[in-house]
Motif scaffolding. Structure first.
Motif, PDB file in Angstrom:
ATOM      1  N   UNK A 160       0.901  -1.020  -0.029  1.00 16.21           N
ATOM      2  CA  UNK A 160       0.089  -0.091  -0.031  1.00 16.21           C
ATOM      3  C   UNK A 160       1.051   1.238   0.089  1.00 16.21           C
ATOM      4  N   UNK A 161       2.002   1.444   0.270  1.00 13.52           N
ATOM      5  CA  UNK A 161       2.884   2.369   0.469  1.00 13.52           C
ATOM      6  C   UNK A 161       3.485   2.613  -0.876  1.00 13.52           C
ATOM      7  N   UNK A 162       3.242   1.987  -2.073  1.00 15.56           N
ATOM      8  CA  UNK A 162       3.795   2.098  -3.264  1.00 15.56           C
ATOM      9  C   UNK A 162       2.933   2.266  -4.332  1.00 15.56           C
ATOM     10  N   UNK A 163       1.544   2.715  -3.664  1.00 15.75           N
ATOM     11  CA  UNK A 163       0.228   2.838  -4.629  1.00 15.75           C
ATOM     12  C   UNK A 163       0.561   4.089  -5.179  1.00 15.75           C
ATOM     13  N   UNK A 164       0.281   4.241  -6.743  1.00 17.48           N
ATOM     14  CA  UNK A 164       0.384   5.352  -7.254  1.00 17.48           C
ATOM     15  C   UNK A 164      -0.836   5.701  -7.777  1.00 17.48           C
ATOM     16  N   UNK A 165      -1.362   7.093  -7.353  1.00 17.53           N
ATOM     17  CA  UNK A 165      -2.415   7.723  -7.689  1.00 17.53           C
ATOM     18  C   UNK A 165      -2.374   8.704  -8.941  1.00 17.53           C
ATOM     19  N   UNK A 166      -2.711   8.259 -10.021  1.00 15.43           N
ATOM     20  CA  UNK A 166      -2.771   9.254 -11.030  1.00 15.43           C
ATOM     21  C   UNK A 166      -3.909   9.420 -11.944  1.00 15.43           C
ATOM     22  N   UNK A 167      -4.395  10.584 -12.153  1.00 16.67           N
ATOM     23  CA  UNK A 167      -3.718  11.950 -11.861  1.00 16.67           C
ATOM     24  C   UNK A 167      -4.094  12.305 -10.342  1.00 16.67           C
ATOM     25  N   UNK A 168      -2.975  12.480  -9.597  1.00 20.05           N
ATOM     26  CA  UNK A 168      -3.069  12.808  -8.184  1.00 20.05           C
ATOM     27  C   UNK A 168      -4.384  13.468  -7.589  1.00 20.05           C
ATOM     28  N   UNK A 169      -4.916  12.706  -6.706  1.00 23.64           N
ATOM     29  CA  UNK A 169      -6.116  13.180  -5.985  1.00 23.64           C
ATOM     30  C   UNK A 169      -5.997  13.511  -4.608  1.00 23.64           C
ATOM     31  N   UNK A 170      -5.903  14.494  -4.034  1.00 22.90           N
ATOM     32  CA  UNK A 170      -5.638  14.579  -2.541  1.00 22.90           C
ATOM     33  C   UNK A 170      -6.717  13.695  -1.555  1.00 22.90           C
ATOM     34  N   UNK A 171      -7.767  13.565  -2.107  1.00 20.53           N
ATOM     35  CA  UNK A 171      -8.739  12.808  -1.278  1.00 20.53           C
ATOM     36  C   UNK A 171      -8.329  11.291  -1.277  1.00 20.53           C
ATOM     37  N   UNK A 172      -7.908  10.852  -2.463  1.00 22.44           N
ATOM     38  CA  UNK A 172      -7.716   9.354  -2.740  1.00 22.44           C
ATOM     39  C   UNK A 172      -6.280   9.068  -1.956  1.00 22.44           C
ATOM     40  N   UNK A 173      -5.307  10.237  -1.913  1.00 28.13           N
ATOM     41  CA  UNK A 173      -4.154  10.063  -1.386  1.00 28.13           C
ATOM     42  C   UNK A 173      -4.309  10.016   0.222  1.00 28.13           C
ATOM     43  N   UNK A 174      -5.252  11.086   0.695  1.00 22.90           N
ATOM     44  CA  UNK A 174      -5.338  10.850   2.164  1.00 22.90           C
ATOM     45  C   UNK A 174      -6.098   9.623   2.420  1.00 22.90           C
ATOM     46  N   UNK A 175      -7.102   9.189   1.818  1.00 28.82           N
ATOM     47  CA  UNK A 175      -7.687   7.914   2.119  1.00 28.82           C
ATOM     48  C   UNK A 175      -6.915   6.604   2.123  1.00 28.82           C
ATOM     49  N   UNK A 176      -6.011   6.529   1.195  1.00 27.49           N
ATOM     50  CA  UNK A 176      -4.929   5.508   1.367  1.00 27.49           C
ATOM     51  C   UNK A 176      -4.126   5.530   2.575  1.00 27.49           C
ATOM     52  N   UNK A 177      -3.530   6.760   2.844  1.00 29.79           N
ATOM     53  CA  UNK A 177      -2.566   7.173   4.210  1.00 29.79           C
ATOM     54  C   UNK A 177      -3.664   6.727   5.290  1.00 29.79           C
ATOM     55  N   UNK A 178      -4.745   7.117   5.404  1.00 32.73           N
ATOM     56  CA  UNK A 178      -5.700   6.704   6.498  1.00 32.73           C
ATOM     57  C   UNK A 178      -5.806   4.931   6.598  1.00 32.73           C
ATOM     58  N   UNK A 179      -6.083   4.547   5.363  1.00 34.05           N
ATOM     59  CA  UNK A 179      -6.212   3.097   5.461  1.00 34.05           C
ATOM     60  C   UNK A 179      -4.972   2.392   6.091  1.00 34.05           C
ATOM     61  N   UNK A 180      -3.936   2.930   5.505  1.00 27.90           N
ATOM     62  CA  UNK A 180      -2.616   2.299   6.106  1.00 27.90           C
ATOM     63  C   UNK A 180      -2.404   2.560   7.575  1.00 27.90           C
TER      64      UNK A 180
END
Length: 185
Positions: free
Chosen positions: A152-172
């Motif tokens: 999960x710490x290698x997930x690439x979100x493109x185009x970058x979406x701050x909400x998806x980045x934050x969601x991934x961080x919260x899941x981790x």
């Protein structure tokens, strides 16, 4: 999110996200995309154990593939397992059963299964090595353990979406808070 009672309260292992309908829908979607990983390794007559079977979609497909063999799906949620067993009865599937079991203390004899399959299970538990050792114990000689885990710490979100980045961080963070490792894969 409502948490389910843990079958082994001292282990600290529980499914991080619970089993609400939205979670089960996501797990079903992911399972449908992942079936291709496991099916090529199966043959009719095999005995298969799926640990952390979640929505059971892959488990039902495995049962079709091994036909004359047998499939056991395990998970920690009794309500989920009861629901799956009702579906097995309704569909009259003879080679499939679901059981509540702890992956660290599998209730099966040594060398019982040709294949043990786990997908996105080890990421959620405190002792993934113990789970793999148990899988090896119940595996027949020349059997196969199939593992599919996220990084999960290698997930690439493109185009970058701050909400998806934050969601991934919260899941981790949630996974870590329960003793799991979001980068185990």
């Amino acid at each position: 999110m409502k948490r389910k009672e843990n079958i082994n309260p001292t282990s600290g292992d529980d499914y991080t996200f619970g089993y609400d309908r939205s979670v089960l829908d996501y797990l079903a979607y992911r399972a449908k995309k992942s079936i291709g990983f496991v099916l090529p390794h199966l043959e009719p007559g095999m005995e298969v154990l799926e640990c952390g079977c979640g929505p059971g979609i892959v488990t039902f497909e495995i049962a079709k593939k091994v036909a004359s063999g047998g499939v056991t799906g395990i998970d920690i949620d009794k309500g989920l397992i009861d629901s799956h067993n009702n579906k097995v009865k309704e569909a009259n599937v003879k080679n499939l059963k679901f059981e509540v079991a702890d992956v660290h203390e599998l209730p099966y004899a040594d060398k019982s299964f040709d294949v043990v399959y786990m997908q996105a299970l080890l990421v959620h538990i405190r002792n993934p090595g113990g789970a793999v050792r148990e899988a090896h114990r119940v595996l027949k000689d020349n059997g196969l353990i199939l593992l599919k885990e996220p990084v999960m710490d290698r997930i690439i979100i493109s185009p970058e979406d701050p909400l998806l980045v934050e969601a991934n961080e919260l899941i981790q963070k949630a996974i870590i808070s329960y003793g799991g490792d979001p980068s185990i894969g």
